[in-house]
Scaffold this motif. Structure first.
Motif, mmCIF file in Angstrom:
data_model
loop_
_atom_site.group_PDB
_atom_site.id
_atom_site.type_symbol
_atom_site.label_atom_id
_atom_site.label_comp_id
_atom_site.label_asym_id
_atom_site.label_seq_id
_atom_site.Cartn_x
_atom_site.Cartn_y
_atom_site.Cartn_z
ATOM 1 N N ALA A 1 0.826 -1.198 0.000
ATOM 2 C CA ALA A 1 0.000 0.000 0.000
ATOM 3 C C ALA A 1 0.866 1.256 0.000
ATOM 4 O O ALA A 1 0.606 2.212 -0.739
ATOM 5 N N SER A 2 1.925 1.257 0.826
ATOM 6 C CA SER A 2 2.804 2.412 0.898
ATOM 7 C C SER A 2 3.573 2.616 -0.403
ATOM 8 O O SER A 2 3.770 3.745 -0.857
ATOM 9 N N SER A 3 3.987 1.516 -1.035
ATOM 10 C CA SER A 3 4.716 1.602 -2.306
ATOM 11 C C SER A 3 3.848 2.177 -3.416
ATOM 12 O O SER A 3 4.317 2.916 -4.283
ATOM 13 N N LEU A 4 2.568 1.824 -3.388
ATOM 14 C CA LEU A 4 1.660 2.274 -4.428
ATOM 15 C C LEU A 4 1.533 3.794 -4.464
ATOM 16 O O LEU A 4 1.198 4.362 -5.497
ATOM 17 N N ASN A 5 1.803 4.462 -3.338
ATOM 18 C CA ASN A 5 1.728 5.909 -3.316
ATOM 19 C C ASN A 5 2.697 6.521 -4.325
ATOM 20 O O ASN A 5 2.368 7.487 -5.019
ATOM 21 N N HIS A 6 3.875 5.936 -4.459
ATOM 22 C CA HIS A 6 4.869 6.486 -5.378
ATOM 23 C C HIS A 6 4.559 6.129 -6.823
ATOM 24 O O HIS A 6 4.890 6.886 -7.735
ATOM 25 N N ALA A 7 3.907 4.994 -7.024
ATOM 26 C CA ALA A 7 3.416 4.700 -8.365
ATOM 27 C C ALA A 7 2.359 5.727 -8.753
ATOM 28 O O ALA A 7 2.344 6.241 -9.882
ATOM 29 N N ALA A 8 1.469 6.055 -7.796
ATOM 30 C CA ALA A 8 0.415 7.036 -8.062
ATOM 31 C C ALA A 8 1.001 8.406 -8.360
ATOM 32 O O ALA A 8 0.530 9.119 -9.263
ATOM 33 N N LEU A 9 2.051 8.794 -7.630
ATOM 34 C CA LEU A 9 2.660 10.102 -7.850
ATOM 35 C C LEU A 9 3.331 10.183 -9.211
ATOM 36 O O LEU A 9 3.382 11.251 -9.826
ATOM 37 N N ASN A 10 3.855 9.062 -9.707
ATOM 38 C CA ASN A 10 4.438 9.080 -11.042
ATOM 39 C C ASN A 10 3.364 9.124 -12.123
ATOM 40 O O ASN A 10 3.571 9.700 -13.184
ATOM 41 N N VAL A 11 2.211 8.525 -11.853
ATOM 42 C CA VAL A 11 1.079 8.686 -12.768
ATOM 43 C C VAL A 11 0.636 10.151 -12.763
ATOM 44 O O VAL A 11 0.309 10.727 -13.808
ATOM 45 N N ALA A 12 0.645 10.759 -11.566
ATOM 46 C CA ALA A 12 0.306 12.186 -11.456
ATOM 47 C C ALA A 12 1.290 13.034 -12.254
ATOM 48 O O ALA A 12 0.899 14.022 -12.887
ATOM 49 N N ASN A 13 2.549 12.632 -12.229
ATOM 50 C CA ASN A 13 3.583 13.334 -12.999
ATOM 51 C C ASN A 13 3.232 13.317 -14.480
ATOM 52 O O ASN A 13 3.247 14.353 -15.160
ATOM 53 N N ALA A 14 2.896 12.136 -14.981
ATOM 54 C CA ALA A 14 2.557 12.000 -16.399
ATOM 55 C C ALA A 14 1.282 12.774 -16.735
ATOM 56 O O ALA A 14 1.196 13.454 -17.766
ATOM 57 N N LEU A 15 0.277 12.671 -15.856
ATOM 58 C CA LEU A 15 -0.999 13.352 -16.090
ATOM 59 C C LEU A 15 -0.821 14.862 -16.097
ATOM 60 O O LEU A 15 -1.307 15.561 -17.006
ATOM 61 N N GLY A 16 -0.115 15.380 -15.094
ATOM 62 C CA GLY A 16 0.078 16.827 -15.004
ATOM 63 C C GLY A 16 0.866 17.372 -16.178
ATOM 64 O O GLY A 16 0.504 18.400 -16.756
ATOM 65 N N ALA A 17 1.950 16.670 -16.551
ATOM 66 C CA ALA A 17 2.766 17.127 -17.674
ATOM 67 C C ALA A 17 1.972 17.102 -18.973
ATOM 68 O O ALA A 17 2.067 18.021 -19.796
#
Length: 402
Positions: A341-357
């Protein structure tokens, strides 16, 4: 989640130096931050060195992000049966080897593979590091402990990334990976010495970890990160263009701008940890609207150099306040599968990176100007706030397990 060790384990870990243990884990975050963010500042050198185009060089950054998204759940689940210290050490060793392979990669294809490999341990390391840090302190200080580990990523943007960029520009871009390998070796030695041994949970298994994916609150927390944090990346991706084309700041001062952003991230991370210790959901309810306001003000303030510089710091701080609360929320939502669960947070943040860019680039391509990504980010932050409200409403109907 308990920090109580068995008698046999306690005998091997008397009076652990909690401060040094958390610092050791944060040092791993410094290495990860340097390898992730410095590539953006060395793209021109990479293009020339490999004889590739700008879009192709950009794919190297995407390959790393894809590695994070794939590796976070995969390695956390596979390593579920390992003691957490051994898992952290293994991930750091993987990280070191992958980065050194980038140093010797002879061509574009092998560089793509090595950057993907370097991203694989990113999320899993931060996930297990957050769990270890949280287990070393009382429950009332989990947010602080997690924020200290995450501070490594923020500090890397203040010190490590500017230095690595200078090193790469002056002596060759491949030296970036040697520097990252050296930081990784230092972190490996410190984790080996200072992080106490913790036996794996007797019921730990891949199936147990994957059980976290069955919980609605886990997915809602990830969605808050993807949507709410997307605005942070929509703004950061185009910050150099905004500062030079809108604020009129000379290109030579962009390293200062990036350092201010990094200082804001450090400050926001520390404050966010304190807030999360008081109330995780309360932090999300307050910070997400605050991020939206900060991004709107940034879009206006970006037209003058000094106000632009001030708001760069504020935007960096406001966005980073979310990370400790999101990390803690995932631990609360899945106490029996904390690593995944904790690891998935960083996967989500990298998806956020792609989405925001992507969304930021879209509004720029439409001719709306370089301040438009910040306004897109404000909308994303408000959408994230809506998801957080829905999560809180669902929790009232079905409280999280203790």
């Amino acid at each position: 989640m308990s920090s109580v060790l068995s008698p046999s384990t306690a005998a091997r870990t008397k009076a652990p130096n909690i401060g040094m243990a958390i610092f050791a884990l944060a040092m791993g975050g410094v290495g990860i931050g340097v390898t992730e963010f410095t590539m953006m500042g060395l793209l021109k050198e990479v293009e020339q060195g490999l004889g590739i185009s700008t879009p192709e060089a950009g794919h190297l950054i995407s390959a790393y992000a894809l590695g994070v998204v794939v590796g976070a759940p995969l390695l956390a689940a596979v390593g579920a049966k390992l003691p957490r210290k051994k898992l952290a050490l293994g991930l750091l060793l993987f990280f070191i080897v992958a980065n050194l392979s980038s140093f010797i990669a002879p061509d574009y294809g092998s560089m793509l593979v090595s950057r993907f490999a370097a991203g694989l341990p990113h999320g899993a390391f931060f996930g297990v590091a957050a769990v270890i840090a949280a287990s070393l302190v009382p429950a009332s200080r989990r947010g602080w402990a997690i924020s200290m580990v995450m501070a490594g990523l923020s500090v890397s943007n203040v010190v490590g990334v500017p230095f690595a960029t200078w090193l790469g520009q002056t002596f060759g871009w491949r030296l970036l990976f040697v520097l990252v390998g050296a930081i990784g070796l230092l972190a490996l030695a410190m984790v080996w010495k200072f992080v106490p041994f913790q036996a794996a949970h007797p019921d730990a298994s891949i199936r147990r970890e994957l059980g976290a994916l069955k919980r609605l609150q886990v997915w809602l927390a990830l969605l808050v990160g993807i949507v709410g944090f997307g605005g942070f990346f929509a703004t950061y991706t185009y910050i150099a263009h905004t500062m030079t084309a809108v604020a009129g700041i000379p290109s030579a001062l962009i390293p200062l701008v990036v350092a201010l952003y990094g200082l804001g991230m450090v400050a926001g991370n520390i404050v966010g940890g304190r807030l999360a210790d008081k109330s995780v959901m309360g932090t999300l309810y307050r910070v997400l609207p605050g991020v939206a306001v900060a991004l709107v003000v940034y879009a206006v303030a970006a037209h003058w150099p000094w106000s632009a510089m001030v708001m760069v710091f504020v935007v960096g701080a406001s966005g980073s306040m979310l990370i400790p609360a999101l990390q803690t929320r995932l631990l609360d939502a899945s106490p029996d599968a904390p690593s995944l669960a904790s690891s998935l947070n960083h996967a989500a943040l990298n998806v956020a990176n792609a989405l925001g860019a992507f969304l930021g680039g879209l509004v720029i391509a439409l001719g709306w100007g370089f301040t438009a990504p910040a306004l897109v980010g404000a909308v994303l932050a408000l959408l994230g706030f809506g998801v957080a409200l829905f999560s809180g409403l669902m929790e009232r109907k079905r409280p999280l397990a203790a």
